[in-house]
Design an enzyme around this catalytic site. Structure first.
Site, PDB file in Angstrom:
ATOM      1  N   ASP A 219       0.846  -1.207   0.000  1.00  0.00           N
ATOM      2  CA  ASP A 219       0.000   0.000   0.000  1.00  0.00           C
ATOM      3  C   ASP A 219       0.881   1.258   0.000  1.00  0.00           C
ATOM      4  OD1 ASP A 219      -2.840   1.203   0.603  1.00  0.00           O
ATOM      5  OD2 ASP A 219      -1.489   2.120   2.053  1.00  0.00           O
ATOM      6  N   LYS A 223       1.282   4.205  -3.003  1.00  0.00           N
ATOM      7  CA  LYS A 223       1.157   5.646  -2.748  1.00  0.00           C
ATOM      8  C   LYS A 223       2.411   6.401  -3.182  1.00  0.00           C
ATOM      9  CE  LYS A 223      -2.159   5.002   0.997  1.00  0.00           C
ATOM     10  NZ  LYS A 223      -2.269   4.554   2.376  1.00  0.00           N
TER      11      LYS A 223
HETATM   12  N1  HSE Z   1      -5.051   0.808   4.323  1.00  0.00           N
HETATM   13  C1  HSE Z   1      -4.697   2.156   4.071  1.00  0.00           C
HETATM   14  C2  HSE Z   1      -3.870   2.673   5.226  1.00  0.00           C
HETATM   15  C3  HSE Z   1      -5.947   2.974   3.888  1.00  0.00           C
HETATM   16  O1  HSE Z   1      -3.837   2.023   6.276  1.00  0.00           O
HETATM   17  O2  HSE Z   1      -3.218   3.716   5.097  1.00  0.00           O
HETATM   18  C4  HSE Z   1      -5.722   4.367   3.365  1.00  0.00           C
HETATM   19  O3  HSE Z   1      -5.157   4.367   2.095  1.00  0.00           O
END
Ligand code: HSE
Length: 350
Positions: A219, A223
């Site tokens: 994740d 980003k």
């Molecule tokens: N799973 C992601 C986090 C959600 O914990 O940052 C937000 O993008």
């Protein structure tokens, strides 16, 4: 503005609750978005005159799908059919992120843009894996592709980095995943195990549907890809980022750094290369935030370090990013109307 919502999870529900709240900025400005379709795994609900958000939330709570809504519900309705056939100006693509193919998000976004609809997404797949293609498609169709909520939740990290990037950036360091930051904080403060802390993060609505994306750093890498391609204009592919998650972090390690006045954080950085990995940070540094907060620190030749901090995960912060994107779209429409009127009146604006 008429909206189609594709995906009705944590973020979609928080958005509807925010829209019901009279104090939301759209309401205050007299802009009342009309939700004409909502799609979930069971099908959808469609009403060209506008669906009742409170009723949709009740149906979902009771039946597990909006397709069961009396009169407006349609079991088995597919997102692509709704995108093509329901009249609307804006499609909100809120399905879960697939880091391997970006699907079905990319197909939803493509179909919406080709049909002349603006798109706002909180799904990291489409901008991380196909940003340029989708931006070009949007331009070709004279619509916008917006994705503020994909990075930083309610904190405008993308625009912040883009603004500072106009100056000479030397380095970028950031904490971009709320779930892992929450887990590491629980380990530091209460000696919790990763498993216990993850369960809490899931209950609080921070984690991805597949939480291994959080834990293994994927994740964060998605980003970082979005930031680099959108805000820094440095083309980078997801698989070019060196990624290490927090899966092997132990309480012993957390304790060891604590004794030295440091906290272990899942740090994203762009320097000579892009990396995501657990690193100790001095607890007194502004970038060293706790809980589900995100932070980004840029160092430029002229300003030194500049840091932005804010909530990075959870339904409501992410819904607020969607509302910002809606406001930006509405602002552009109003701007376009103003230019048209001025031109029609034969007035030259210098
Ligand atoms: N799973 C992601 C986090 C959600 O914990 O940052 C937000 O993008």
């Amino acid at each position: 503005m008429r909206l189609i919502l594709i995906g009705f999870g944590n973020v979609g529900k928080a958005l509807l609750r925010s829209l019901i709240d009279k104090r939301n900025p759209l309401n205050r400005l007299g802009l009342r978005p009309r939700i004409v379709a909502v799609l979930d795994r069971g099908g959808g609900a469609v009403d060209p005159d506008g669906l009742d958000p409170a009723e949709l939330l009740r149906t979902d709570e009771r039946e597990g799908t909006v397709a069961a809504a009396p009169e407006v519900g349609q079991f088995g309705l597919s997102p692509l059919t709704a995108i093509k056939e329901v009249e609307a100006e804006i499609v909100l693509e809120l399905t879960t992120t697939n880091p391997d193919t970006g699907e079905p998000g990319i197909s939803h976004v493509e179909a919406a843009l080709r049909n002349g609809r603006h798109v706002i997404t909180t799904n990291k797949g489409p901008p991380a894996l196909a940003m340029r293609t989708l931006q070009n498609l949007a331009e070709l169709n004279n619509v916008e592709f917006r994705f503020s909520g994909t990075v930083g939740g309610g904190t405008p990290i993308l625009e912040f980095v883009k603004q500072i990037a106009k100056v000479d950036i030397l380095s970028l360091k950031a904490i971009l995943n709320g779930t892992t930051n929450y887990i590491l904080t629980q380990m530091y403060d209460f000696e919790a195990s990763i498993e216990e802390a993850l369960k809490k993060a899931q209950r609080l609505g921070y984690a991805e549907k597949d939480p291994s994306l959080d834990i293994y750093g994927i994740d964060s890498a998605l980003k970082l890809t979005i930031i680099s391609n959108y805000a820094l204009d440095q083309e980078i592919a997801l698989n070019e980022i060196h990624v290490t998650g927090i899966n092997d972090v132990t309480l012993e390690e957390v304790r060891r750094y604590k004794r030295k006045g440091q906290k272990l954080k899942l740090v994203c950085s762009i320097d000579k290369e892009a990396t995501v990995s657990p690193q100790p940070i001095e607890a007194s540094q502004p970038i060293c935030v706790d809980g589900s907060l995100n932070s980004v620190q840029l160092e430029t030749r002229y300003t030194g370090k500049v840091t932005l901090i804010g909530p990075g995960a959870g339904g409501y912060p992410t819904a607020s990013a969607i509302i910002n994107d809606l406001l930006a779209l509405e602002g552009k429409e109003q701007g376009a109307k103003r230019v048209l009127t001025t031109e029609m009146a034969g007035i030259r604006v210098n």
